[in-house]
Every structure is written in C-alpha cells, then in structure tokens.
Design an enzyme around this catalytic site. Structure first.
Site, PDB file in Angstrom:
ATOM      1  N   GLU A  96      44.859  47.217  29.848  1.00 54.17           N
ATOM      2  CA  GLU A  96      45.276  46.755  28.526  1.00 54.17           C
ATOM      3  C   GLU A  96      44.230  45.863  27.905  1.00 54.17           C
ATOM      4  OE1 GLU A  96      49.873  46.051  29.900  1.00 54.17           O
ATOM      5  OE2 GLU A  96      48.824  44.507  28.805  1.00 54.17           O
ATOM      6  N   CYS A 114      40.805  40.340  23.621  1.00 56.82           N
ATOM      7  CA  CYS A 114      41.166  39.858  24.953  1.00 56.82           C
ATOM      8  C   CYS A 114      40.984  41.021  25.915  1.00 56.82           C
ATOM      9  CB  CYS A 114      42.621  39.391  24.915  1.00 56.82           C
ATOM     10  SG  CYS A 114      43.271  38.926  26.511  1.00 56.82           S
ATOM     11  N   CYS A 121      45.911  42.620  39.854  1.00 56.26           N
ATOM     12  CA  CYS A 121      45.367  41.318  40.231  1.00 56.26           C
ATOM     13  C   CYS A 121      45.937  40.913  41.582  1.00 56.26           C
ATOM     14  CB  CYS A 121      45.719  40.264  39.182  1.00 56.26           C
ATOM     15  SG  CYS A 121      45.010  38.645  39.554  1.00 56.26           S
ATOM     16  N   CYS A 125      50.536  35.623  40.441  1.00 55.82           N
ATOM     17  CA  CYS A 125      51.271  34.502  39.847  1.00 55.82           C
ATOM     18  C   CYS A 125      52.725  34.911  39.572  1.00 55.82           C
ATOM     19  CB  CYS A 125      50.600  34.048  38.561  1.00 55.82           C
ATOM     20  SG  CYS A 125      48.930  33.428  38.865  1.00 55.82           S
ATOM     21  N   CYS A 128      53.682  36.552  36.035  1.00 57.38           N
ATOM     22  CA  CYS A 128      52.712  37.459  35.409  1.00 57.38           C
ATOM     23  C   CYS A 128      52.989  38.921  35.750  1.00 57.38           C
ATOM     24  CB  CYS A 128      51.313  37.070  35.863  1.00 57.38           C
ATOM     25  SG  CYS A 128      50.048  38.221  35.311  1.00 57.38           S
ATOM     26  N   GLY A 173      43.806  40.750  35.387  1.00 53.01           N
ATOM     27  CA  GLY A 173      42.848  40.464  36.458  1.00 53.01           C
ATOM     28  C   GLY A 173      42.297  39.052  36.433  1.00 53.01           C
ATOM     29  N   GLU A 174      41.681  38.678  37.560  1.00 58.52           N
ATOM     30  CA  GLU A 174      41.081  37.350  37.705  1.00 58.52           C
ATOM     31  C   GLU A 174      39.551  37.511  37.560  1.00 58.52           C
ATOM     32  OE1 GLU A 174      41.716  33.987  37.968  1.00 58.52           O
ATOM     33  OE2 GLU A 174      39.533  34.011  38.078  1.00 58.52           O
ATOM     34  N   SER A 205      38.870  32.918  31.499  1.00 58.75           N
ATOM     35  CA  SER A 205      40.073  32.205  31.950  1.00 58.75           C
ATOM     36  C   SER A 205      40.248  32.454  33.441  1.00 58.75           C
ATOM     37  CB  SER A 205      41.291  32.734  31.188  1.00 58.75           C
ATOM     38  OG  SER A 205      42.475  32.165  31.698  1.00 58.75           O
ATOM     39  N   SER A 228      43.910  28.066  34.091  1.00 61.58           N
ATOM     40  CA  SER A 228      45.366  28.239  34.020  1.00 61.58           C
ATOM     41  C   SER A 228      46.029  27.228  34.950  1.00 61.58           C
ATOM     42  CB  SER A 228      45.738  29.670  34.428  1.00 61.58           C
ATOM     43  OG  SER A 228      45.137  30.571  33.524  1.00 61.58           O
ATOM     44  N   LEU A 229      46.482  26.131  34.378  1.00 61.92           N
ATOM     45  CA  LEU A 229      46.974  25.010  35.177  1.00 61.92           C
ATOM     46  C   LEU A 229      48.477  25.151  35.497  1.00 61.92           C
ATOM     47  CD1 LEU A 229      46.208  22.253  36.419  1.00 61.92           C
ATOM     48  CD2 LEU A 229      46.743  21.199  34.208  1.00 61.92           C
ATOM     49  N   HIS A 230      49.273  25.219  34.474  1.00 59.40           N
ATOM     50  CA  HIS A 230      50.725  25.476  34.552  1.00 59.40           C
ATOM     51  C   HIS A 230      51.563  24.363  35.170  1.00 59.40           C
ATOM     52  CE1 HIS A 230      49.536  29.232  32.970  1.00 59.40           C
ATOM     53  NE2 HIS A 230      49.131  29.756  34.096  1.00 59.40           N
ATOM     54  N   CYS A 346      50.018  39.375  29.195  1.00 63.10           N
ATOM     55  CA  CYS A 346      49.205  39.970  30.243  1.00 63.10           C
ATOM     56  C   CYS A 346      49.937  41.005  31.103  1.00 63.10           C
ATOM     57  CB  CYS A 346      48.746  38.785  31.086  1.00 63.10           C
ATOM     58  SG  CYS A 346      47.796  39.149  32.506  1.00 63.10           S
TER      59      CYS A 346
HETATM   60  N1  SAH Z   1      43.590  35.689  35.752  1.00 64.21           N
HETATM   61  C1  SAH Z   1      43.172  34.804  34.748  1.00 64.21           C
HETATM   62  C2  SAH Z   1      43.051  35.447  33.380  1.00 64.21           C
HETATM   63  C3  SAH Z   1      44.096  36.454  33.011  1.00 64.21           C
HETATM   64  S1  SAH Z   1      45.736  35.836  32.780  1.00 64.21           S
HETATM   65  C4  SAH Z   1      44.073  33.586  34.674  1.00 64.21           C
HETATM   66  O1  SAH Z   1      45.118  33.598  35.329  1.00 64.21           O
HETATM   67  O2  SAH Z   1      43.693  32.643  34.009  1.00 64.21           O
HETATM   68  C5  SAH Z   1      45.559  35.042  31.184  1.00 64.21           C
HETATM   69  C6  SAH Z   1      46.556  33.945  30.912  1.00 64.21           C
HETATM   70  O3  SAH Z   1      47.863  34.488  30.687  1.00 64.21           O
HETATM   71  C7  SAH Z   1      46.678  32.951  32.050  1.00 64.21           C
HETATM   72  O4  SAH Z   1      46.660  31.632  31.541  1.00 64.21           O
HETATM   73  C8  SAH Z   1      48.024  33.309  32.611  1.00 64.21           C
HETATM   74  O5  SAH Z   1      48.549  32.246  33.335  1.00 64.21           O
HETATM   75  C9  SAH Z   1      48.794  33.684  31.365  1.00 64.21           C
HETATM   76  N2  SAH Z   1      50.027  34.439  31.604  1.00 64.21           N
HETATM   77  C10 SAH Z   1      50.240  35.467  32.434  1.00 64.21           C
HETATM   78  N3  SAH Z   1      51.515  35.897  32.345  1.00 64.21           N
HETATM   79  C11 SAH Z   1      52.123  35.126  31.426  1.00 64.21           C
HETATM   80  C12 SAH Z   1      53.439  35.074  30.896  1.00 64.21           C
HETATM   81  N4  SAH Z   1      54.386  35.908  31.295  1.00 64.21           N
HETATM   82  N5  SAH Z   1      53.699  34.133  29.958  1.00 64.21           N
HETATM   83  C13 SAH Z   1      52.728  33.270  29.538  1.00 64.21           C
HETATM   84  N6  SAH Z   1      51.482  33.272  29.994  1.00 64.21           N
HETATM   85  C14 SAH Z   1      51.176  34.197  30.943  1.00 64.21           C
HETATM   86 FE1  SF4 Z   2      46.225  37.334  38.096  1.00 65.47          FE
HETATM   87 FE2  SF4 Z   2      45.911  35.700  35.971  1.00 65.47          FE
HETATM   88 FE3  SF4 Z   2      48.139  37.223  36.271  1.00 65.47          FE
HETATM   89 FE4  SF4 Z   2      47.727  35.163  37.881  1.00 65.47          FE
HETATM   90  S1  SF4 Z   2      48.045  35.079  35.665  1.00 65.47           S
HETATM   91  S2  SF4 Z   2      48.407  37.209  38.520  1.00 65.47           S
HETATM   92  S3  SF4 Z   2      45.523  35.222  38.150  1.00 65.47           S
HETATM   93  S4  SF4 Z   2      46.063  37.961  35.947  1.00 65.47           S
END
Ligand code: SAH
Ligand code: SF4
Length: 355
Positions: A96, A114, A121, A125, A128, A173-174, A205, A228-230, A346
C-alpha cells in the site's frame, strides 16, 4: 556490478550504475543518463517511451535489465483528498501507499507520498494491521522508489504538472530493518536528475531500531526522523511495540539524544493514543521522558483495526493530553486523521483485500 536480478532492476539503479552497465553492453556512457532521466524523472513505464534511444539499443537494453512495474489493484479516494493505492508486485505480493492531501487547495504545492518499505512487518505492534499479518519480505530499492514513480505516473494522466514534493517512510514495514534498500531509495529520490526531492523533505519513521538510528545520524544526517513512541512506560510499550523488549525506553531515548546531537535536528515522536493510554498520568510521564530533547509530538487517535479491539479515546482526553505536553514546553500537533473513510491506516487496505 554483479549480475543478480535485483542489481539490474531498472528503477533501483543510480545514474552511475546505469552508465557503467551501458558501457559493459557496448553502448555509449550517456545512454545511462538518458535512461535514468526517463525512469526517475519522467517516470515512464516502458522502453518504447524512451524516445531518444534508438530501437536497436532499446532491444539490447531490454534483454539485460528488468523493468518491474507495480500493478494498480485498487485506488480509494477519501473526502479529504487522500488517495490510497494498493499495488501488486511481480511476485504477487501486495503493498500500500498513500498520497496525502492531493485535492486540498491549501496544499496544492505540497504533495506527500507515504511509502512502504517491506511487505508485512516482523515487529508486530498491537494496534497495527500490517503487523498482524507478520513479515513477508523486504522491498528492493526499485520497489521503494517505484511507489513514488507509479503514483506520479498515475496522477500525471490527469494532471501533467504533478510532482511529489515530500516522502514519508511510514507505510507498511519497519524502514530501519531494511536499512540499505531504504537509504538507496532515498538517494535515488534525491537525485537532481530524478525526482529531486530534498533530503529534508523525506522522513523515516521507526518503531525504535536503536542501532540503526545512530547509523542514520552518521550516514544521512539530512533526512528526517520520526519515532513511534506511543507510551512512556516500558511495561505498556513492551505490549504495544514489541521492539521495546529489545531496546527499552532508556536506550531509545539515549539514541534519540545522540541523533539530535549529531544532526542538530528535531525528532518527531508519533503517539497513537487509545482509550487505555490517553490518560493524564501517561502524558505527564511522557513530558518527563522527553524533557530536554529536541522533540515534537504528533498525537494521533488510534485508527481502529477490527482484530486489535482498540478504541479511540474521547476528544476531551486527547486535548487534555496535548495540554499537559504543551504545558511542559513540548510542541504538539493533534493530527486530524487522514482518509479514515478509506482504511488509510497502515496496512488496513491490504488486510481487507485478503493480502
Ligand atoms: N514501522 C514504522 C513505520 C510504519 S508504521 C513505525 O512503526 O514507525 C507508521 C506509523 O503508523 C507508526 O507511527 C505506527 O505506530 C502508526 N500506526 C500503525 N497502525 C496504526 C493505527 N491503527 N492507528 C494509528 N497509528 C497507527
Ligand atoms: Fe511494523 Fe510499524 Fe506496524 Fe509496528 S507500527 S507493526 S513497526 S509497520
């Protein structure tokens, strides 16, 4: 230059690599520059379109290079101008990417894409959609750049002046687990004879690959970094972002400090808040954690993905969270979610499509 398929993938080759390959094939060196411009600037999709290259040379070239395209499977357009694309790769995998704000009048001169860096990945997370499906494979430099080129080509069918100005590596992906290919992709997109996208207009990111954050500061101090801190608590972040079990917050923040010291750049911290984490206590801990860092915080209400069961917090909670961070001197953007009516988070479109 070795002879693997990947190294001869047209969209993944620099001008110099193309020139060398042309010489090896008994063609003039400048053919390399011509091909580079057709592929990377004009974003053509066939050899035939390369009008200043003779038929004979084109036949030689076509035998020695692979020119894999991304096939458009589905395009969704959101009310806010966001466009989301699902592409199929030559091996059948899908990925995507998203074009943000295309139709917003105030954003006419800023077109951000993007891009994805892997299929699936491995980080996994909790919130995600991409992580839910596990890891499939890395994308090659040509496939990373190819997303910008395909979108450019598609939009130019209706808007010939269109060009991408910004790229964020925030798709599937990361990126820092596919480091070499991402850096090569960045250099290709930056090339003045190609897309000519400034290094400062590209942002990686990461979920917190500490080792590579330090490498990035050294290898490419111009490119932007988002982390991506969260959550600011290890026990919580361990559950949300499993990368935290390898690199806990103390190590992540130390790497961020080093990154800013080396590059002089501010880091954006992405914070997707769910019902459970949008609390005043979490906000205060986060303010404490980020104290003294060159930081900007992006607050995003978590995008619900059916399988994760996570719920969006109330707007009041988000505002309170934001106020606490700002009170501690941290700049905050409360991001309006883009394209939620089209599964723009994502990995969501790919997941619904059945991977
Ligand atoms: N893997 C990398 C980059 C891709 S994810 C990373 O994790 O940073 C890009 C961003 O989308 C990250 O900040 C991730 O935490 C966020 N993300 C993924 N799924 C999400 C969701 N369901 N709601 C909000 N943010 C989300
Ligand atoms: Fe991978 Fe980023 Fe999704 Fe986490 S948020 S599973 S690191 S793509």
């Amino acid at each position: 230059m070795n002879n693997t398929m990947e190294s001869l993938e047209l969209r993944g080759l620099s001008e110099t690599e193309l020139a060398k390959a042309c010489l090896k094939l008994g063609l003039k060196r400048f053919r390399g520059s011509q091909i580079f411009q057709w592929v990377q600037d004009k974003s053509v999709r066939t050899w035939k379109e390369m009008a200043n290259i003779g038929v004979k040379d084109r036949e030689v070239l076509a035998r020695h290079f692979v020119f894999p395209l991304l096939e458009l499977v589905q395009e969704q357009r959101a009310a806010d101008g966001t466009r989301k694309y699902l592409f199929r790769l030559p091996d059948g995998e899908t990925l995507e990417c998203v074009l943000m704000d295309y139709e917003r009048v105030q954003a006419r001169d800023r077109h951000t894409v993007c891009v994805s860096t892997q299929v699936g990945c491995a980080v996994g997370c909790a919130f995600c959609a991409t992580g839910l499906g596990g890891f499939r494979r890395n994308l090659s430099p040509g496939e990373i750049v190819g997303q910008v080129l395909e979108i450019t080509w598609l939009v130019r069918q209706e808007d010939p002046e269109f060009h991408v100005t910004n790229v964020v590596f925030m798709g599937m992906g990361e990126p820092l687990l596919n480091y070499e290919s991402v850096l090569k992709g960045i250099n290709l997109l930056n090339s003045s004879k190609g897309q000519n996208i400034g290094m400062r207009r590209m942002t990686i990111s990461t979920s917190g690959e500490v080792f590579r954050i330090r490498e990035l500061a050294r290898d490419n101090p111009q490119v932007g970094l988002a982390v991506s801190l969260h959550s600011a608590q290890d026990a919580v972040r361990d559950q949300l972002v499993p990368m935290n079990r390898k690199y806990p917050l103390v190590e992540l923040i130390a790497a961020c400090r080093d990154y800013s010291a080396i590059t002089g750049r501010r880091i954006t911290f992405e914070v997707a808040l769910a019902e459970g984490t949008a609390t005043a206590d979490e906000a205060r801990r986060m303010a404490e954690l980020l104290k003294g860092l060159l930081a900007h915080v992006n607050l995003i209400p978590v995008n619900p993905v059916a399988e994760t069961g996570m719920k969006r917090p109330q707007r009041e909670k988000l505002l309170e969270f934001s106020r606490i961070l700002e009170g501690a001197g941290i700049t905050v953007t409360l991001r309006e979610e883009r394209g939620t009516d089209i599964d723009a988070a994502c990995g969501q479109l790919r997941r619904r499509y059945g991977e």
